[in-house]
Design a protein around this motif. Structure first.
Motif, short mmCIF file in Angstrom:
data_model
loop_
_atom_site.label_atom_id
_atom_site.label_comp_id
_atom_site.label_asym_id
_atom_site.label_seq_id
_atom_site.Cartn_x
_atom_site.Cartn_y
_atom_site.Cartn_z
N UNK A 287 -4.41 32.81 46.94
CA UNK A 287 -5.40 33.33 46.00
C UNK A 287 -6.82 32.93 46.41
N UNK A 355 0.71 47.50 42.25
CA UNK A 355 1.04 46.24 41.59
C UNK A 355 -0.12 45.73 40.74
N UNK A 356 -1.31 46.25 40.98
CA UNK A 356 -2.47 45.79 40.22
C UNK A 356 -3.28 47.02 39.81
N UNK B 210 -1.00 48.52 31.83
CA UNK B 210 0.33 47.94 31.70
C UNK B 210 0.59 47.50 30.25
N UNK B 211 1.87 47.49 29.86
CA UNK B 211 2.18 47.08 28.48
C UNK B 211 2.17 45.55 28.34
N UNK B 212 2.12 45.10 27.13
CA UNK B 212 2.02 43.67 26.84
C UNK B 212 3.14 43.24 25.89
N UNK B 215 3.45 36.35 23.40
CA UNK B 215 4.06 35.14 23.97
C UNK B 215 5.18 34.61 23.07
N UNK B 343 10.35 31.96 36.47
CA UNK B 343 10.36 33.12 37.35
C UNK B 343 9.38 32.86 38.49
N UNK B 345 7.56 34.24 42.06
CA UNK B 345 7.24 35.46 42.81
C UNK B 345 6.63 35.11 44.15
N UNK C 5 5.85 32.05 34.69
CA UNK C 5 5.75 32.78 35.96
C UNK C 5 4.99 31.93 36.97
N UNK C 6 5.68 31.50 38.02
CA UNK C 6 5.02 30.77 39.11
C UNK C 6 4.66 31.80 40.17
N UNK C 7 3.35 31.97 40.39
CA UNK C 7 2.92 33.11 41.20
C UNK C 7 1.62 32.78 41.94
N UNK C 9 -0.50 35.25 43.43
CA UNK C 9 -1.56 36.22 43.12
C UNK C 9 -1.68 36.33 41.59
N UNK C 10 -2.34 35.33 41.02
CA UNK C 10 -2.47 35.24 39.57
C UNK C 10 -3.04 36.53 38.95
N UNK C 11 -4.03 37.17 39.57
CA UNK C 11 -4.58 38.38 38.93
C UNK C 11 -3.53 39.48 38.70
N UNK C 12 -2.56 39.60 39.60
CA UNK C 12 -1.52 40.61 39.38
C UNK C 12 -0.68 40.22 38.18
N UNK C 14 -1.59 38.53 35.67
CA UNK C 14 -2.39 38.80 34.46
C UNK C 14 -2.39 40.30 34.16
N UNK C 15 -2.57 41.12 35.20
CA UNK C 15 -2.59 42.58 34.99
C UNK C 15 -1.28 43.08 34.41
N UNK C 16 -0.16 42.60 34.96
CA UNK C 16 1.13 43.15 34.52
C UNK C 16 1.63 42.51 33.23
N UNK C 17 0.97 41.42 32.77
CA UNK C 17 1.24 40.96 31.41
C UNK C 17 2.11 39.73 31.25
N UNK C 19 2.82 35.91 30.30
CA UNK C 19 2.11 35.10 29.31
C UNK C 19 1.85 33.67 29.76
N UNK C 20 2.87 33.01 30.29
CA UNK C 20 2.67 31.65 30.81
C UNK C 20 2.63 31.74 32.34
N UNK C 62 -2.10 33.75 23.51
CA UNK C 62 -2.42 34.86 24.40
C UNK C 62 -2.05 34.46 25.83
N UNK C 63 -2.21 35.41 26.77
CA UNK C 63 -1.92 35.12 28.18
C UNK C 63 -2.69 33.87 28.61
#
Lengths: 430, 346, 66
Positions: A287, A355-356, B210-212, B215, B343, B345, C5-7, C9-12, C14-17, C19-20, C62-63
Motif C-alpha cells: 500500500x 475490484x475498486x 458497492x453494497x454495505x 458491522x 479473512x 486477501x 479482513x487482513x488485506x 490494498x486497504x482502499x479496495x 474500504x470500497x467493497x465494504x 467493516x473491520x 462504521x467501517x
C-alpha cells in the motif's frame, strides 16, 4: 526529441539459406539463428524455430513475449537499452527501421503457470492481434539449474536479442513509409502551442513479481518512483515486458514498441491539444508503494502543467486500486482523466467489473470482459505445449478436450483485452 | 423454428383469480395472445405448443412447476421459449422470468415482455430478453408486434442480438463483449478531446457502487471463541486436489487442518495465478496464519481454531461467484458454531 | 459473526465494504516478509494476528481501519 520511424512492410516470411530482406520478403537462416540464440545463455538446452502465418491451423502456447524487429539506423543508443554493457544511452532520437507485420515470439515451458494462447485461425484468431502477423516462433527450453526467476530472464532475453538480430536486416533497407514524431523539452513544448490544453499520458506498468514484471531501460519498474519520458523513447524499446500471466491484458514488448495511446495522442497533437509527454509508473504490491507512486504521478502532472491525462492500467485486481488512486489524485489536482482498463465481469458478464471504484472515474474506456468463454477449435499444428491448459488463468478442469479443442476464457488469449487499447474489443451494458 | 409459449390462466382463457391455482397444462398450437404472435411470425417461426399455468400455482409451487416445465421442454424440444407478455402482473412476471432462467439453464433462449417495474424484470433480467410493455393488457396491441419484431430479429441474426436500444429489449445489466470500429486507444483520445471541450461523452464502463452491511457486534471474549480462517489467497493442500482455478475461480475449497501446527513447503501451496507465488509456496503461513493461531490456541488466548479452513482464488473472480462462495462459507461456519472469522486477501 | 479482513490494498477493502480492516504487509505475503529471519517474521505475524483478534472484541459503528 525527434524520431523518424521507417516501416518496411513484411509480406512474406520463410526459412532460407541466408538471412535476408529482399523487397517485402524476409528469409531466415535457421541454423545460424539457432546458434545465435544458444549463445545467449549457456543454460539453454533446446531451441526450435517455427514460422506461424495468418490463416494456418496453428496454435502457439504458452506465449512468453511478442517482439517487433527494429534497428537503430541513426541516433544514439540501442533498441531495448540498459541491459548490456555499453548500452546505456538514452534512446528515442534519430531514425529507427521496423520490420512491420512480422514478430519474434517466444514459447517453451514458461515457469509455473503456462500462459498465453495465440491461434492463427478460427475463433481464437479474432481475439488476438497476433493472428494477423507473420510470426517467427522460438521454442526455448532451459536446464534445471535455473530457478523460476532465471528461467523468466533467459526467455525474456532470448526474445529481445533475437528480435534485435532479425531487425538488423532492415538497417539499410528503403522504408515503405516514414513517420516522424517529435516532442520538445517541457518549456519549449509548452511554448509551441500556448493556446491549446496540455495533455499527457500516465503509463501504468505491471510490477508485481515473478512473471508480473516490466522493465524500463533495464530497471525492474517495481524499483522506480514515477518518472518522465519522451514519448519516442518507447518506440526504441525503453519499456519491455517480463510478464505474460493472464495474457489477455499483459503488454507484450511489441505493444510497448507501438504504444497505442502514444501514437493516437500524436495524431491530434498541435490541433486539439498539446501532448506534453509521458509519466511512467508502477503497480506495486504494498500500500505504501501504491500511495507513493500515485502521489508522484499527480505531482509530476501538476509540475508539467497538464490539464488532462489518459491513464492506462496493466492487469487487474489490485492494480485497479492504483488506477483509482491515480484517477482520484489527478482529478483532485484539477486534471481531467480518461481511464483505460478491461473488465472481469463473470462468464456471462453478470457482475461488476473492477475490484475498486470511484465516482471521479466518469470517463472509462473498456477493452472487454476477460471472463467471457470462447470455444477454440482443434488445430493441426501446436507450437509449444498445451499440457497445462486446465491450469492457466482462464482455464478450468476439462478446458482441454481429448480432440485438442479448448473451452476457455478469453483471459488466456494473448492481447485479447489489451489495456493500452491495442485492439478493438470492448464491452457494453446490454 | 419451433416456439414453446408460456402463458397464465387468464390469457389461457381458464378464468381470472378464481383459476389462479390452475396446474400446468400443455396444449398444442397457440392460445390467446399466441394467436396474434403466431400470425405475426408466419413463415419464420411457429408456436408448436402452449403451456398454461395459474399464477398462484406457479408461485406457490415454484419447484414443482419448474420441474414440470422442464419435463415439457425435454419432450417438446423447442428452439425458443416465449413467455407472456406479463405487463405489470407481478406473479405472472415472476413466473415468466423464472421460465426464462430455466431456459437459460437448459441452454435455450427466452423472450418475454413486461412492464419495467414488474418484479420479474429485476429478478430475472439477466437470463431473458424482455421487451418493455405498458402496465396493463390494454397494451397488447403494441406488445405483441414488439415481441414479434425481437423474435424475428433473433431468428435473422442467428441468436446474436445487438444492444438493447437497437433491438428493443430492456437492459439485462450484463457486460457484453463486442468489437468496436475504432481501437481502444483511439476511443480514449476521442473521449479525452470531448471531456476537455466540455462536450458530451459516454463512459464505456459506469463505475459501480458497492453494497454495505452493518458491522456485526463484537465478541465478548476470545477465550471461548472458535476462530475460523478464510482466504482468497488460494492456499491449498499441496497438489491443489480440487483443481481450484488459478484465475476466475469457479469453486472454493474446504480443507482440514486438524493436527496441523504449521503450513510447510511439503504440505501446502497457493493455486493463485495473480501474484508471485514463491514466498507462499515456501511457507503458506504468510497468507494463512495457521502457525501463530495454533500457538494462541495452546496458550489459551483463543478458545480454539476451527479445524477446517476455507479458500478460493480471488484473481479475476467475478463478484457473482464470490458472493455465492461467501454465502455458502458463512453458512458452514455458522453451522459449525464458529464465533468469528479472519479473512486474509492477497 | 464478526469478521476481520487482513488485506494489503486497504482502499479496495474500504470500497467493497469490509467493516473491520487490518492492513497487511504486501500482496504476495500479507503476513510475512522475505527480508526478515523466520523467527522475526513469525513474531511479526503473531502481532498482526493478535491485533486482528482484538478488532473482533472491539465494537464499531462504521467501517474501521485498525
Amino acid at each position: 526529441m525527434k524520431l523518424e520511424v521507417g516501416n518496411i512492410h513484411v509480406e512474406e516470411l520463410a526459412f532460407g539459406n541466408e538471412s535476408t530482406l529482399s523487397g517485402h520478403r524476409v528469409e531466415i537462416d535457421k541454423g545460424t539463428l539457432i546458434n545465435f540464440i544458444r549463445e545467449i545463455d549457456h543454460r539453454i538446452t533446446e531451441v526450435k524455430l517455427d514460422i506461424a502465418l495468418p490463416g494456418e491451423k496453428t496454435r502457439i502456447m504458452p506465449v512468453k513475449d511478442v517482439v517487433e524487429p527494429r534497428v537503430k539506423v541513426s541516433g544514439k543508443g540501442h533498441i531495448f537499452p540498459g541491459r548490456n554493457a555499453g548500452e546505456n544511452d538514452i534512446v528515442g532520437e534519430g531514425r529507427t527501421h521496423v520490420l512491420k507485420g512480422m514478430t519474434v515470439m517466444t514459447t517453451g515451458k514458461v515457469v509455473g503457470f503456462q500462459e498465453g494462447i495465440i491461434d492463427m485461425s478460427g475463433t481464437g484468431a479474432e481475439y488476438t492481434p497476433f493472428s494477423k502477423t507473420l510470426n517467427l516462433v522460438i521454442t526455448c527450453e532451459v536446464d534445471d539449474t535455473c530457478n523460476q526467476y532465471d528461467h523468466e530472464q533467459i526467455l525474456r532475453t532470448v526474445g529481445l536479442e533475437t528480435a534485435r538480430e532479425v531487425g538488423k536486416l532492415a538497417k539499410d533497407a528503403e522504408a515503405d513509409e516514414v513517420n516522424t514524431y517529435e516532442t520538445l523539452p517541457i518549456l519549449e513544448q509548452a511554448a509551441q502551442y500556448p493556446d491549446l490544453p496540455k495533455v499527457g499520458y500516465v503509463y501504468m506498468l505491471q510490477s508485481q513479481g515473478l512473471l508480473h514484471d516490466t522493465y524500463l531501460y533495464g530497471v525492474d519498474v517495481k524499483a522506480i518512483v514515477p518518472t518522465l519520458l519522451y514519448p519516442t523513447e518507447v518506440m526504441d524499446g525503453a519499456i519491455f515486458s517480463g510478464n505474460c500471466v493472464s495474457a489477455c491484458d499483459k503488454n507484450p514488448s511489441l505493444v510497448h514498441q507501438n504504444s497505442p495511446i502514444i501514437h493516437e495522442l500524436y495524431k491530434h497533437h498541435g490541433t486539439k491539444y498539446n501532448f506534453m509527454g509521458v509519466i511512467v509508473t508502477n503497480e506495486n504490491v504494498t500500500l505504501a508503494d501504491k500511495e507513493r507512486s500515485s502521489n508522484w504521478v499527480a505531482k509530476l502532472a501538476v509540475q508539467q502543467g497538464w490539464d488532462a491525462a489518459i491513464v492506462s492500467e496493466e492487469g487487474f485486481g489490485n492494480p485497479d486500486a492504483d488506477l483509482v488512486m491515480n484517477c482520484n489524485k489527478l482529478e483532485g489536482a484539477g486534471i481531467k482523466t480518461v481511464l483505460v482498463t478491461d473488465e472481469y465481469a463473470g462468464n456471462q458478464g453478470e457482475s461488476q467489473s473492477l475490484a475498486d471504484s470511484t465516482p471521479k472515474g466518469d470517463a472509462v474506456v473498456s477493452n472487454g470482459n476477460a471472463n467471457m468463454i470462447v470455444e477454440l477449435p482443434a488445430m493441426e499444428r501446436l507450437i509449444g505445449h498445451d499440457t497445462y491448459v486446465d491450469m492457466i488463468a482462464g482455464g478450468t478442469e476439462g478446458s482441454l478436450r481429448a480432440d485438442g479443442s479448448i473451452s476457455i476464457e478469453i483471459q488466456a488469449i494473448t492481447g485479447a483485452t489489451n489495456e493500452l487499447g491495442f485492439h478493438n474489443l470492448t464491452a457494453r451494458q446490454g | 423454428m419451433r416456439i414453446l409459449h408460456y402463458i397464465n390462466q387468464f390469457f389461457g382463457q381458464k378464468g381470472g383469480e378464481e383459476a389462479a391455482n390452475h396446474p400446468i397444462e400443455l396444449v398444442e398450437g397457440p392460445v390467446g395472445p399466441g394467436g396474434a404472435l403466431n400470425a405475426a411470425l408466419a413463415g419464420k417461426a411457429e408456436i408448436s405448443h402452449t403451456i398454461i399455468c395459474g399464477d398462484s400455482y406457479f408461485n406457490e409451487n415454484e419447484e414443482v412447476a419448474v420441474m414440470g416445465i422442464k419435463e415439457i421442454i425435454d419432450q417438446v424440444k423447442p428452439d425458443l421459449i416465449v413467455a407472456g407478455p406479463a405487463f405489470n402482473a407481478g406473479r405472472y412476471g415472476v413466473a415468466c422470468g423464472r421460465v426464462g432462467k430455466l431456459a437459460a439453464e437448459l441452454g435455450l433462449p427466452c423472450i418475454t415482455g413486461m412492464y419495467p417495474e414488474n418484479p420479474g424484470y429485476d429478478l430475472y433480467k439477466q437470463t431473458a430478453y424482455m421487451v418493455e410493455t405498458k402496465n396493463s393488457a390494454a397494451d397488447m396491441r403494441k406488445a405483441i408486434p414488439n415481441m414479434a419484431k425481437l423474435i424475428a430479429s433473433f431468428i435473422e441474426k442467428d441468436g446474436k442480438l445487438g444492444m438493447p436500444a437497437e433491438e428493443g429489449y430492456m437492459p439485462r445489466n450484463l457486460r457484453i463483449n463486442m468489437f468496436a470500429e475504432k481501437r481502444g486507444a483511439a476511443r480514449a483520445v476521442d473521449m479525452l478531446i470531448a471531456k476537455l471541450g466540455g462536450e458530451e461523452f459516454t463512459t464505456e464502463y459506469p463505475m459501480p457502487v458497492f453494497d454495505r452491511v452493518a458491522p456485526f457486534k463484537a465478541l465478548a471474549s476470545l477465550k471461548d471463541a472458535k476462530i475460523a480462517l478464510v482466504t482468497s489467497g488460494g492456499v491449498v493442500p499441496k497438489g491443489n486436489p480440487d483443481h481450484i482455478e488459478s484465475s476466475s475461480a469457479q469453486k472454493y475449497g474446504e480443507y482440514s487442518i486438524e493436527g496441523i501446527d504449521d503450513l510447510t513447503e511439503a504440505s501446502h501451496e497457493t493455486a493463485h495465478g495473480g501474484y508471485d507465488p514463491v514466498k507462499c509456496n515456501e511457507n503458506s503461513d504468510v497468507v494463512l496464519p495457521v502457525d501463530v493461531l495454533r500457538d494462541l490456541e495452546k496458550e489459551g488466548v483463543i478458545g480454539s481454531l476451527h479445524n477446517m479452513f476455507y479458500t478460493t482464488v480471488g484473481n479475476g473472480t467475478s463478484v457473482s461467484n464470490s458472493k455465492k462462495f461467501g454465502a455458502e462459507i458463512a453458512q458452514k461456519l455458522l453451522d459449525a458454531g464458529v464465533s468469528a472469522a479472519i479473512l486474509t486477501s492477497t | 459473526m464478526p469478521v476481520v479482513h487482513i488485506v494489503t490494498v486497504v482502499p479496495i477493502s474500504v470500497t467493497v465494504g469490509a467493516n473491520r480492516i487490518v492492513p497487511a504487509v504486501a500482496i504476495p505475503h500479507p503476513l510475512g516478509n522475505p527480508k526478515m529471519s523466520q523467527e522475526e517474521e513469525k513474531l511479526m505475524r503473531r502481532e498482526m494476528v493478535v491485533k486482528s483478534l482484538e478488532t473482533l472484541t472491539t465494537d464499531i459503528s462504521e467501517q474501521t481501519v485498525f
